[in-house]
Motif scaffolding. Structure first.
Motif, PDB file in Angstrom:
ATOM      1  N   ARG A  90     -25.328  -9.517  35.677  1.00 35.54           N
ATOM      2  CA  ARG A  90     -26.179 -10.546  35.092  1.00 35.54           C
ATOM      3  C   ARG A  90     -26.263 -10.376  33.566  1.00 35.54           C
ATOM      4  NH1 ARG A  90     -28.418 -13.162  39.236  1.00 35.54           N
ATOM      5  NH2 ARG A  90     -28.430 -12.083  41.257  1.00 35.54           N
ATOM      6  N   PHE A  91     -26.308 -11.543  32.903  1.00 30.17           N
ATOM      7  CA  PHE A  91     -26.445 -11.605  31.445  1.00 30.17           C
ATOM      8  C   PHE A  91     -27.554 -12.601  31.133  1.00 30.17           C
ATOM      9  CE2 PHE A  91     -22.057 -10.907  32.636  1.00 30.17           C
ATOM     10  CZ  PHE A  91     -21.681  -9.792  31.891  1.00 30.17           C
ATOM     11  N   LEU A 100     -26.917 -15.840  33.054  1.00 28.26           N
ATOM     12  CA  LEU A 100     -25.589 -15.949  33.641  1.00 28.26           C
ATOM     13  C   LEU A 100     -25.383 -14.772  34.582  1.00 28.26           C
ATOM     14  CD1 LEU A 100     -22.591 -16.958  33.803  1.00 28.26           C
ATOM     15  CD2 LEU A 100     -22.157 -15.510  31.793  1.00 28.26           C
ATOM     16  N   ALA A 101     -24.805 -15.042  35.765  1.00 23.78           N
ATOM     17  CA  ALA A 101     -24.439 -14.004  36.725  1.00 23.78           C
ATOM     18  C   ALA A 101     -22.963 -14.173  37.051  1.00 23.78           C
ATOM     19  CB  ALA A 101     -25.293 -14.107  37.988  1.00 23.78           C
ATOM     20  N   ARG A 114     -16.872 -15.767  40.601  1.00 20.48           N
ATOM     21  CA  ARG A 114     -18.121 -16.380  41.080  1.00 20.48           C
ATOM     22  C   ARG A 114     -19.087 -16.394  39.905  1.00 20.48           C
ATOM     23  NH1 ARG A 114     -22.001 -13.860  45.865  1.00 20.48           N
ATOM     24  NH2 ARG A 114     -23.887 -15.068  45.373  1.00 20.48           N
ATOM     25  N   ILE A 115     -19.502 -17.629  39.526  1.00 18.20           N
ATOM     26  CA  ILE A 115     -20.339 -17.791  38.336  1.00 18.20           C
ATOM     27  C   ILE A 115     -21.599 -18.555  38.739  1.00 18.20           C
ATOM     28  CG2 ILE A 115     -20.457 -18.676  35.978  1.00 18.20           C
ATOM     29  CD1 ILE A 115     -17.337 -18.681  36.023  1.00 18.20           C
ATOM     30  N   GLU A 116     -22.752 -18.022  38.387  1.00 24.37           N
ATOM     31  CA  GLU A 116     -24.025 -18.691  38.654  1.00 24.37           C
ATOM     32  C   GLU A 116     -24.820 -18.710  37.350  1.00 24.37           C
ATOM     33  OE1 GLU A 116     -26.160 -17.416  42.149  1.00 24.37           O
ATOM     34  OE2 GLU A 116     -24.336 -16.516  42.994  1.00 24.37           O
ATOM     35  N   VAL A 117     -25.266 -19.911  36.944  1.00 20.89           N
ATOM     36  CA  VAL A 117     -25.984 -20.080  35.685  1.00 20.89           C
ATOM     37  C   VAL A 117     -27.358 -20.672  35.988  1.00 20.89           C
ATOM     38  CG1 VAL A 117     -26.024 -21.190  33.415  1.00 20.89           C
ATOM     39  CG2 VAL A 117     -23.860 -20.379  34.390  1.00 20.89           C
TER      40      VAL A 117
END
Length: 666
Positions: A90-91, A100-101, A114-117
């Motif tokens: 995570r960012f 952002l993950a 795999r991107i989760e915002v």
């Protein structure tokens, strides 16, 4: 608490032996564990130095992106239900808490992202729109065989992923993926082309607020900082340490974030500990190992959760005890830092099976078995000894309780030939009771002897006084002779009373027993008592039904005569005397109540003892020696009952009650 129970409790003191053995066993096990920890740390230090001498094995400096493993390729739909056990990195740093993950995974040789915002202020746009540069978007940078490639990822709505170059032009790579809008942001699932294995990767999320101001966050802002090296589990990294690793150990190399880069070696199959019953393992955990809260070994995890790893990453060697998930056994783990250029680049984790468990199992089994055997033998011996001791003491108690017969005589006391304290006690009791019996026999015969011995001198004195010519005496001498004659009469009455008491005791031993109706017997006696008690009023209270009793009627009549005589002595001529017969469940009561003064408090406990009298001289010059109530007690006790005297409830007189249970049929 009985003597047997007390001795058994004392026998439990044998349990101090297993307690001492348990303490010794724990100390020995602690020393063995400490020795194993030191030996394993030394082995881990040697392996860490071998890794530090191989630059190609040492983890990269700085942050990295770890590529995890997926069992099957996922479906690009932005749902992520087919990404089991994958950890996200995570960012943060966007507007209003935007974050952002990111996760990278390999499946069937292909690299997936795999991107989760999370975006509280969404401003969506497709990547090729002219407004895409002022909208929310992702910037993906890859460094591989094609050099550095920077791409823009952006969708206005859920659907196949829109990809352009960073400036909005045509992309140099074709990416397959899916963009899914969410209530709190968006998610992207994409696959890199086969054969494209970038060495470094960068990802930034650009968040544009309502004023059109953008802010990026992710692997870095500048291009140099944005590209992070990729790392994944690689068996080839273990080649330099393979010759140094013993056969019964397992080694893991982790990077600065705890990701497992390589793993080498296999632990031996679980031996006796695996077949050990669960309850014995619980006993060892509680009583030997002190119930330490060991963690489970992360055997198949991509990232190590071992506490020793994180301590080693801080620069300090550490050991840790843990359970193996694949077998019911304990593992010892030692972690040391891997250094290069003065920096901690990662950590080396070395694991081996807890070798002292089998030794502890054998020692504890022997200790428990020996303790149980010793406790069983000691308990049996103490139980048998206590049982015999209790039996002997109980026999002595029973003999003591049965030494006194119903008529007050003493039985022969059984003596023991044992040469111990209980035998001495029984012989002492026998001697004491023998002396008491001799004293009782002497006292029983004393009245008869005195009566026999005193009758002759009394007769001589009375004969001499009768031969004195009273007419020839002066008035003073005549008075002296009369007083001497009265004294002789009183002495004769005393002798007769003592003889009567002696005859009563003899009569108890030779009394004839028969069954009589007490109601009819009292009805017959009351007519004679009316003449004796006149002019006093006599009342008789009898039940309607007959009252049969197996008894010695002559003795009961004598006892009743004594009670009537006492009532006459204490009742005024205008008073009353009441005779009552009361049947009970297993006995009968014969009570004689009279109107008169209450009982003296000082004499109440001793009223039925011999030679105790409430009266002084009898009416008519007689004397009372206190044998009447004593005779009543003897008769009632011979009939398995007792006697009691108490004041009437209204305080108008006294009632003496004889409780009679009758005699058993022979």
């Amino acid at each position: 608490m009985t003597l047997r129970t007390k001795l058994l409790l004392i026998a439990l003191s044998v349990l101090v032996l297993p307690w001492a053995g348990w303490q010794l066993l724990r100390q020995m096990e602690a020393l063995l564990r400490q020795g194993q920890e030191q030996a394993l740390l030394a082995s881990a230090e040697a392996l860490a130095r071998a890794i530090a001498a191989s630059p190609e094995v040492v983890p990269a400096r700085g942050p990295t992106l770890f590529v995890q493993r997926l069992p099957v390729p996922p479906q690009a739909d932005g749902e992520f239900a087919d990404w089991p056990g994958i950890e996200l990195r995570r960012f943060g740093g966007g507007h209003g808490g935007a974050a952002l993950a990111l996760a990278l995974a390999r499946a069937d040789g292909a690299l997936w992202l795999r991107i989760e915002v999370t975006d509280p202020t969404p401003r969506p746009a497709d990547a090729h729109w002219s407004t895409a540069g002022r909208s929310d978007r992702l910037r993906l940078t890859l460094d591989g065989a094609l050099g550095i490639v920077s791409l823009r990822l952006a969708n206005a709505q859920s659907g196949p992923l829109r990809v352009t170059a960073a400036d909005g032009g045509a992309p140099s790579l074709r990416l397959d993926g899916y963009w899914r809008q969410r209530a709190d942001g968006y998610a992207v699932e994409l696959q890199l082309p086969f054969g494209l294995d970038p060495e470094r990767l960068g990802l930034q999320a650009i968040d544009v607020d309502a004023d059109g101001l953008g802010q990026s966050f992710g692997t870095g802002n500048a291009l140099a900082d944005a590209l992070w090296p990729l790392a994944e589990r690689n068996p080839r990294l273990a080649q330099p340490i393979r010759p140094l690793l013993p056969d019964d150990m397992r080694v893991r190399l982790v990077d600065a974030d705890g990701w497992i880069l390589t793993e080498l070696g296999e632990l031996p199959d679980a031996g006796p500990a695996a077949t050990m019953p669960w309850w014995r393992r619980v006993l060892y955990q509680w009583f030997v190992f002190g119930n330490d809260p060991w963690a489970e070994a992360d055997r198949d995890a991509a990232r190590s959760a071992n506490e020793a790893i994180w301590q080693a990453l801080s620069g300090l060697p550490a050991t840790h005890w843990q359970r193996d998930r694949s077998a019911p056994r304990l593992l010892l783990a030692a972690a040391v830092p891997v250094r290069a250029g003065g920096d901690v680049r990662g950590a080396l984790l070395l694991e081996r099976e807890h070798q002292t468990l089998l030794l502890t199992e054998r020692a504890l089994t022997g200790l428990v078995g020996g303790t149980l055997l010793a406790l069983l033998i000691a308990g049996s011996i103490v139980f048998l000894f206590a049982s015999r001791l209790s039996w002997r003491i109980g026999r002595l108690r029973d003999a003591t309780e049965q030494a006194l017969e119903r008529d007050g005589r003493l039985r022969a006391f059984p003596t023991s030939t044992a040469r111990d304290e209980i035998g001495d006690l029984s012989r002492s009791f026998a001697r004491l009771l023998g002396e008491i019996a001799a004293s009782q026999d002497y006292l029983r015969s004393l009245a008869g002897k005195l009566s026999h011995e005193l009758n002759t001198p009394i007769a001589i004195v009375r004969g001499a006084l009768d031969n004195v010519d009273a007419a020839a005496l002066a008035d003073g001498d005549r008075a002296c002779v009369e007083r001497a004659r009265a004294g002789a009469d009183r002495l004769a009455a005393i002798v007769r009373t003592m003889g009567e008491a002696s005859r009563i005791e003899q009569a108890l031993a030779h009394a004839e027993v028969e069954q009589v109706d007490l109601a009819a017997l009292l009805a017959t006696l009351v007519d004679g008592y009316r003449g004796v008690l006149a002019p006093r009023r006599v009342e008789l209270q009898l039940p309607v039904a007959s009252v049969p009793l197996l008894c010695a009627p002559e003795l009961l009549v004598q006892a009743l005569d004594k009670l009537i005589d006492n009532a006459r002595a204490f009742t005024a001529e205008s008073g009353w005397v009441r005779i009552t017969l009361r049947p009970l469940a297993d006995a009968v009561e014969v009570a004689v109540a009279n109107q008169g003064p209450p009982l003296p408090a000082a004499l109440r406990p001793r009223l039925f003892d011999s030679m105790v009298s409430v009266r002084g001289e009898r009416r008519g010059g007689g004397v009372n020696l206190g044998f009447g109530l004593y005779l009543v007690r003897l008769v009632t006790e011979w009939h398995r009952g007792g006697a009691r005297a108490e004041d009437l409830p209204d305080g108008d007189g006294v009632e003496v009650t004889m409780l009679l249970r009758g005699l058993p049929r022979r």
